[in-house]
Design a protein around this motif. Structure first.
Motif, PDB file in Angstrom:
ATOM      1  N   LEU A 160       3.670   1.050 -11.562  1.00  0.00           N
ATOM      2  CA  LEU A 160       2.102   1.055 -10.509  1.00  0.00           C
ATOM      3  C   LEU A 160       0.889   0.140 -11.315  1.00  0.00           C
ATOM      4  N   PHE A 161       0.574   0.122 -12.277  1.00  0.00           N
ATOM      5  CA  PHE A 161       0.352  -0.961 -12.985  1.00  0.00           C
ATOM      6  C   PHE A 161       0.293  -2.396 -12.421  1.00  0.00           C
ATOM      7  N   HIS A 162       1.489  -2.764 -12.701  1.00  0.00           N
ATOM      8  CA  HIS A 162       1.795  -4.241 -12.763  1.00  0.00           C
ATOM      9  C   HIS A 162       1.747  -3.941 -11.304  1.00  0.00           C
ATOM     10  N   LEU A 163       1.742  -3.439 -10.501  1.00  0.00           N
ATOM     11  CA  LEU A 163       2.042  -3.479  -8.999  1.00  0.00           C
ATOM     12  C   LEU A 163       1.007  -3.977  -7.794  1.00  0.00           C
ATOM     13  N   PHE A 164      -0.096  -3.382  -8.444  1.00  0.00           N
ATOM     14  CA  PHE A 164      -1.278  -2.973  -8.272  1.00  0.00           C
ATOM     15  C   PHE A 164      -2.330  -4.083  -8.326  1.00  0.00           C
ATOM     16  N   ASN A 165      -1.665  -4.990  -9.615  1.00  0.00           N
ATOM     17  CA  ASN A 165      -1.935  -6.096 -10.020  1.00  0.00           C
ATOM     18  C   ASN A 165      -1.358  -7.631  -9.288  1.00  0.00           C
ATOM     19  N   ILE A 166      -0.332  -7.313  -8.717  1.00  0.00           N
ATOM     20  CA  ILE A 166       0.019  -7.976  -7.170  1.00  0.00           C
ATOM     21  C   ILE A 166      -0.441  -8.215  -6.500  1.00  0.00           C
ATOM     22  N   ARG A 167      -0.821  -7.062  -6.176  1.00  0.00           N
ATOM     23  CA  ARG A 167      -1.722  -6.870  -4.805  1.00  0.00           C
ATOM     24  C   ARG A 167      -2.849  -7.574  -4.806  1.00  0.00           C
ATOM     25  N   LEU A 168      -3.000  -7.228  -5.988  1.00  0.00           N
ATOM     26  CA  LEU A 168      -4.818  -8.060  -5.858  1.00  0.00           C
ATOM     27  C   LEU A 168      -4.815  -9.107  -6.489  1.00  0.00           C
ATOM     28  N   THR A 169      -4.364  -9.946  -6.884  1.00  0.00           N
ATOM     29  CA  THR A 169      -3.869 -10.767  -6.764  1.00  0.00           C
ATOM     30  C   THR A 169      -3.946 -12.082  -5.682  1.00  0.00           C
ATOM     31  N   SER A 196       5.926   6.938 -17.282  1.00  0.00           N
ATOM     32  CA  SER A 196       6.746   6.698 -17.539  1.00  0.00           C
ATOM     33  C   SER A 196       6.415   5.452 -15.550  1.00  0.00           C
ATOM     34  N   VAL A 197       5.966   6.229 -15.041  1.00  0.00           N
ATOM     35  CA  VAL A 197       5.308   5.205 -13.581  1.00  0.00           C
ATOM     36  C   VAL A 197       4.058   4.334 -13.965  1.00  0.00           C
ATOM     37  N   PHE A 198       3.179   4.906 -14.576  1.00  0.00           N
ATOM     38  CA  PHE A 198       2.006   4.557 -14.980  1.00  0.00           C
ATOM     39  C   PHE A 198       1.829   2.488 -14.928  1.00  0.00           C
ATOM     40  N   MET A 199       3.023   2.118 -15.618  1.00  0.00           N
ATOM     41  CA  MET A 199       3.255   1.425 -15.455  1.00  0.00           C
ATOM     42  C   MET A 199       3.315  -0.249 -15.021  1.00  0.00           C
ATOM     43  N   ASP A 256       0.630  -0.948  -0.485  1.00  0.00           N
ATOM     44  CA  ASP A 256      -0.006   0.254  -0.285  1.00  0.00           C
ATOM     45  C   ASP A 256       0.431   1.431  -0.031  1.00  0.00           C
ATOM     46  N   LEU A 257       1.577   1.207   0.715  1.00  0.00           N
ATOM     47  CA  LEU A 257       2.839   2.431   0.798  1.00  0.00           C
ATOM     48  C   LEU A 257       3.206   2.696  -0.498  1.00  0.00           C
ATOM     49  N   LEU A 258       3.909   1.913  -0.969  1.00  0.00           N
ATOM     50  CA  LEU A 258       4.663   1.543  -2.544  1.00  0.00           C
ATOM     51  C   LEU A 258       3.633   2.413  -3.427  1.00  0.00           C
ATOM     52  N   LEU A 259       2.572   1.545  -4.016  1.00  0.00           N
ATOM     53  CA  LEU A 259       1.525   1.783  -4.425  1.00  0.00           C
ATOM     54  C   LEU A 259       0.832   3.885  -4.514  1.00  0.00           C
ATOM     55  N   LEU A 260       0.506   3.579  -2.808  1.00  0.00           N
ATOM     56  CA  LEU A 260       0.417   5.500  -3.072  1.00  0.00           C
ATOM     57  C   LEU A 260       1.407   6.392  -3.437  1.00  0.00           C
ATOM     58  N   ARG A 261       2.954   5.441  -3.399  1.00  0.00           N
ATOM     59  CA  ARG A 261       3.713   6.675  -3.045  1.00  0.00           C
ATOM     60  C   ARG A 261       4.503   6.826  -4.861  1.00  0.00           C
ATOM     61  N   LEU A 262       3.882   5.341  -5.719  1.00  0.00           N
ATOM     62  CA  LEU A 262       4.059   5.614  -7.379  1.00  0.00           C
ATOM     63  C   LEU A 262       2.455   6.347  -7.964  1.00  0.00           C
ATOM     64  N   GLU A 263       1.598   5.888  -7.364  1.00  0.00           N
ATOM     65  CA  GLU A 263       0.057   7.043  -7.106  1.00  0.00           C
ATOM     66  C   GLU A 263       0.804   8.454  -8.053  1.00  0.00           C
ATOM     67  N   THR A 264       0.933   9.057  -6.882  1.00  0.00           N
ATOM     68  CA  THR A 264       1.721  10.588  -6.707  1.00  0.00           C
ATOM     69  C   THR A 264       2.276  10.468  -7.524  1.00  0.00           C
TER      70      THR A 264
END
Length: 89
Positions: free
Chosen positions: A60-69, A55-58, A40-48
């Motif tokens: 962020l997207f991959h990390l969220f998919n890992i978290r979602l899994t 270039s940070v979006f991808m 969550d901390l890493l996602l929030l940092r990447l979101e900002t």
């Protein structure tokens, strides 16, 4: 990408490594709450950052998919008081 933006991710990958070790011993092992908190901390940092640098979006997207899994029952992390304080690195 994380190093380029000076984002510390060592604890996140440490927690992920611990989970994977437990998972290899028992396929029934569930991810620990500390892994969710680090993700969550890493996602929030990447979101900002993604709002400023596309270039940070991808990552962020991959990390969220890992978290979602790993945590399918969880929604997008919310900035809480504690999380907001630790985001100011």
């Amino acid at each position: 990408m994380l190093e380029q933006h000076h984002i510390e991710s060592g604890q996140t990958f440490h927690e992920l490594g611990l989970f994977l070790k437990r998972r290899m011993k028992s396929l029934q092992a569930n991810p620990h709450q500390s892994l969710l908190e680090e993700l969550d901390l890493l996602l929030l940092r990447l979101e900002t950052l993604a709002a400023q640098d596309l270039s940070v979006f991808m990552p962020l997207f991959h990390l969220f998919n890992i978290r979602l899994t790993l945590f399918p029952q969880q929604r997008w992390p919310e900035k809480t008081r504690g999380a907001a304080l630790s985001l100011d690195l």
